[in-house]
Enzyme design. Structure first.
Site, PDB file in Angstrom:
ATOM      1  N   ARG A  44       0.827  -1.209   0.000  1.00 23.94           N
ATOM      2  CA  ARG A  44       0.000   0.000   0.000  1.00 23.94           C
ATOM      3  C   ARG A  44       0.858   1.255   0.000  1.00 23.94           C
ATOM      4  O   ARG A  44       0.569   2.215  -0.716  1.00 23.94           O
ATOM      5  CB  ARG A  44      -0.959  -0.033   1.192  1.00 23.94           C
ATOM      6  CG  ARG A  44      -2.133  -0.960   0.941  1.00 23.94           C
ATOM      7  CD  ARG A  44      -3.029  -1.146   2.143  1.00 23.94           C
ATOM      8  NE  ARG A  44      -4.210  -1.923   1.754  1.00 23.94           N
ATOM      9  CZ  ARG A  44      -5.110  -2.399   2.583  1.00 23.94           C
ATOM     10  NH1 ARG A  44      -4.982  -2.174   3.887  1.00 23.94           N
ATOM     11  NH2 ARG A  44      -6.136  -3.090   2.140  1.00 23.94           N
TER      12      ARG A  44
ATOM     13  N   TYR B 284      -6.162  -0.548  -6.979  1.00 26.32           N
ATOM     14  CA  TYR B 284      -5.599  -1.785  -6.432  1.00 26.32           C
ATOM     15  C   TYR B 284      -4.912  -1.600  -5.079  1.00 26.32           C
ATOM     16  O   TYR B 284      -4.668  -0.485  -4.643  1.00 26.32           O
ATOM     17  CB  TYR B 284      -4.725  -2.518  -7.442  1.00 26.32           C
ATOM     18  CG  TYR B 284      -3.469  -1.893  -7.963  1.00 26.32           C
ATOM     19  CD1 TYR B 284      -3.045  -2.193  -9.250  1.00 26.32           C
ATOM     20  CD2 TYR B 284      -2.664  -1.065  -7.201  1.00 26.32           C
ATOM     21  CE1 TYR B 284      -1.867  -1.679  -9.766  1.00 26.32           C
ATOM     22  CE2 TYR B 284      -1.486  -0.547  -7.704  1.00 26.32           C
ATOM     23  CZ  TYR B 284      -1.091  -0.857  -8.988  1.00 26.32           C
ATOM     24  OH  TYR B 284       0.072  -0.347  -9.482  1.00 26.32           O
ATOM     25  N   GLU B 285      -4.661  -2.744  -4.433  1.00 15.60           N
ATOM     26  CA  GLU B 285      -4.195  -2.813  -3.041  1.00 15.60           C
ATOM     27  C   GLU B 285      -5.176  -2.140  -2.087  1.00 15.60           C
ATOM     28  O   GLU B 285      -4.790  -1.548  -1.084  1.00 15.60           O
ATOM     29  CB  GLU B 285      -2.798  -2.204  -2.892  1.00 15.60           C
ATOM     30  CG  GLU B 285      -1.727  -2.872  -3.723  1.00 15.60           C
ATOM     31  CD  GLU B 285      -1.682  -4.377  -3.548  1.00 15.60           C
ATOM     32  OE1 GLU B 285      -2.062  -4.867  -2.483  1.00 15.60           O
ATOM     33  OE2 GLU B 285      -1.272  -5.067  -4.497  1.00 15.60           O
ATOM     34  N   GLY B 286      -6.456  -2.257  -2.378  1.00 16.60           N
ATOM     35  CA  GLY B 286      -7.492  -1.617  -1.578  1.00 16.60           C
ATOM     36  C   GLY B 286      -7.824  -0.273  -2.176  1.00 16.60           C
ATOM     37  O   GLY B 286      -6.991   0.629  -2.216  1.00 16.60           O
TER      38      GLY B 286
ATOM     39  N   GLN C 197      -9.267   2.632   1.747  1.00 14.45           N
ATOM     40  CA  GLN C 197      -8.218   3.248   2.572  1.00 14.45           C
ATOM     41  C   GLN C 197      -8.829   4.266   3.536  1.00 14.45           C
ATOM     42  O   GLN C 197      -8.450   4.333   4.717  1.00 14.45           O
ATOM     43  CB  GLN C 197      -7.185   3.945   1.682  1.00 14.45           C
ATOM     44  CG  GLN C 197      -6.492   3.055   0.678  1.00 14.45           C
ATOM     45  CD  GLN C 197      -5.805   1.861   1.297  1.00 14.45           C
ATOM     46  OE1 GLN C 197      -5.132   1.987   2.308  1.00 14.45           O
ATOM     47  NE2 GLN C 197      -5.973   0.699   0.698  1.00 14.45           N
TER      48      GLN C 197
END
Length: 583
Positions: A294, A427-429, A434
């Site tokens: 992240r 992506y990655e949340g 977040q």
């Protein structure tokens, strides 16, 4: 346009904004002296300028392809990756026990930033491997570490992360990939994964997949998920790639951008895998990798912002159009073009400062074991990811606008930055996730970590009033408004928090960015409040100060409206029905 690695910017932020000196003063990172860090960043800059940047357009125009089950990467990528691996750039922060440099994550963050600016499609590959190295260092058995870590650290083998499935995106607990014990300590992994960045390549000896799957006795949801190492080639007794595993690349996604980075649909058909960590403990192990990723993704956004800004600035200095108020021969003399360029530069500096402050907090938590540093890092991670990627998108979009009509023409390369960076907010949340993480999990301490950070901001601003009163006063006032908004936030129901999470995160980022700009201006003015500050004297009229004025006067005031939005609750949103929304 030639790319220039902003090494001086990294050094300035490390020294005067993020206080990297505290990291170098720890026993764990004592070797990260100013001379060592400067040498590393300088060499990485040369690699980015000479080997990676020339491949930026090539990755877009000659994308990775899947031919007869084999991924063929962009011409030139293999040679550039070879230089990345040979230079040790994959594993700057990995443990020396496995061949890594053992340097702080703060240094890796700088290198990832400049690599992303030079060629994001290729930089994605070592970023995935870095996350896998960290997950294995923390959770794998000694036997797995012995086989995989030396090869991953050296860059001989590459790593991936396999979470997403067609029916299980952010809701990872809905995955259906199965893991069945083989009776010999290995597991048969069966299922399909999608959106796997660099799921395969034609330049590394092996590709090592970390795959989330469910054991037969795994409970529903995330609590029943385990993590497995599933290599493309099963290592033989000597640890070298042996028999081909039962996995394959089904297809490569047709994407908006990042064409040089093969994003694979992966199929596992009873593939042999090894458990990483404990049974049903997959999410704990994967979050180790995801938290690293992240911050890395936030830095990717910042890197693209740098590349897009340099591209736009060069164009503005060459393009002649209209009569400018100051008599400049190019569009650089137009007020609106100057506004765009100044905003791009100020946002990028702010986002980079937040990311490096997050990296410093992670380094301090690791070096000291201090819970407050860990809480600081946890608080800053979603902000660094979301604001970094939002900045990349906004700066790339503004870069197209600086180009005018030519920005819409692919040959200029301006549009590629926007197409490439757009996915980083997903992506990655997603950035919404977040923000929900920030107002939810990261506020489970009733805002204590936030209070400590805001107290530092206000104390610093108060001390700066004598040197830069106007800027310091604005930062103090903004931090106070954020403190009051945070007090209200922690008293809200969770759904009300979530409804205002995105504007709250943005407001927090603006205050942090203003703090960074104020620190930069103080260092430039030689203010006594900043250790090592020196330079142009006490008038505060240098380039750092002028840029700080742009951010604090023009961008910081947006935080008030954002906080009003953040405090509005969820009632009006859920009062809408489909008819109201035009369905």
């Amino acid at each position: 346009m030639p790319f220039r690695a902003p090494v001086a910017d990294y050094r300035f932020i490390l020294d005067h904004v993020a206080d990297f000196g505290r990291v170098a003063a720890t026993d764990l990172f004592a070797e990260a002296t100013p001379e060592t860090v400067e040498a590393i960043l300088g060499e990485a800059g040369k690699l980015c300028e000479n080997a990676l940047a020339p491949l930026q357009r090539a990755g877009d125009l000659k994308p990775a392809k899947l031919e007869n089950g084999v991924v063929r990467t962009t011409p030139g990528f293999a040679e550039a990756y070879g230089q990345i691996a040979e230079g040790g750039w994959v594993a700057i922060s990995a443990s020396p026990e496995n061949g890594g440099m053992g340097l702080p994550l703060s240094v890796t963050t700088c290198v990832n930033d400049m690599m992303s600016a030079a060629c994001l499609s290729l930089q994605l590959n070592p970023l995935m491997t870095q996350g896998q190295i960290e997950a294995l260092e923390h959770h794998a058995s000694d036997a797995l570490k012995a086989v995989y870590l030396p090869k991953l650290v050296s860059g001989e083998w590459c790593g991936t992360m396999n979470l997403t499935e067609p029916q299980a995106g952010s809701d990872v607990g809905a995955l259906s990939t199965k893991a069945a014990p083989n009776g010999d300590g290995t597991y048969a992994i069966t299922g399909q994964k999608i959106y796997i960045s660099w799921g395969d390549n034609d330049f590394s000896a092996n590709v090592c997949h970390l795959v989330l799957a469910r054991l037969p006795d795994g409970a529903p949801g995330t609590k029943g998920i385990s993590l497995f190492m599933v290599p493309k080639f099963i290592p033989d007794e000597s640890g070298e790639p042996g028999q081909r595993n039962s996995l394959s690349v089904v297809s490569l996604e047709h994407k908006m951008g990042l064409h040089g980075s093969p994003t694979a649909v992966m199929s596992y058909d009873g593939a042999t895998g090894w458990l990483v960590g404990e049974e049903h403990g997959g999410m704990k192990a994967m979050f180790t990798m995801m938290n690293n990723a992240r911050l890395g993704v936030g830095v990717q956004g910042i890197g693209v912002a740098e590349g897009a800004y340099q591209h736009a600035l060069a164009y503005a200095q060459e393009r002649k159009q209209g009569k400018t108020p100051d008599g400049s021969p190019t569009i650089f003399g137009h007020a609106d073009v100057r506004r765009m360029l100044a905003t791009m530069r100020a946002q990028t500096f702010a986002a980079r400062s937040i990311a490096l402050s997050c990296a410093v907090a992670l380094d301090m938590a690791r070096a000291t074991g201090d819970a407050d540093w860990a809480a600081r890092a946890a608080l800053l991670t979603p902000i660094a990811k979301a604001y970094g990627t939002d900045t990349g998108i906004e700066v790339a979009n503004a870069g197209m606008q600086v180009h005018g009509g030519m920005g819409f023409i692919e040959e200029t390369g301006a549009a590629q930055y926007l197409r490439d960076v757009r996915v980083t907010a997903i992506y990655e949340g997603t950035n919404g996730i977040q923000a929900m993480d920030l107002v939810g999990r990261k506020m489970m301490d009733k805002g204590e970590a936030a209070w400590r950070l805001l107290e530092e901001i206000q104390s610093g601003a108060e001390a700066a009033r004598g040197t830069l009163p106007e800027l310091a006063g604005a930062v103090w006032d903004a931090a106070e408004e954020l403190r009051e908004a945070t007090e209200r936030l922690v008293g809200q129901e969770m759904q009300d928090r979530f409804a205002g999470a995105v504007p709250y995160l943005r407001a927090f980022a603006l205050v942090l960015g203003a703090q960074a700009h104020l620190a930069a201006a103080l260092a430039e003015a030689g203010g006594p409040e900043v250790a090592g500050g020196g330079g142009i004297g006490g008038d505060g009229g240098g380039p750092r100060t002028r840029l700080a004025r742009v951010f604090i006067r023009r961008l910081l005031p947006e935080h008030g409206a954002l906080l009003a939005h953040a405090g509005a609750g969820a009632g009006d949103l859920y009062a809408l029905d489909l008819e109201d929304l035009g369905a």
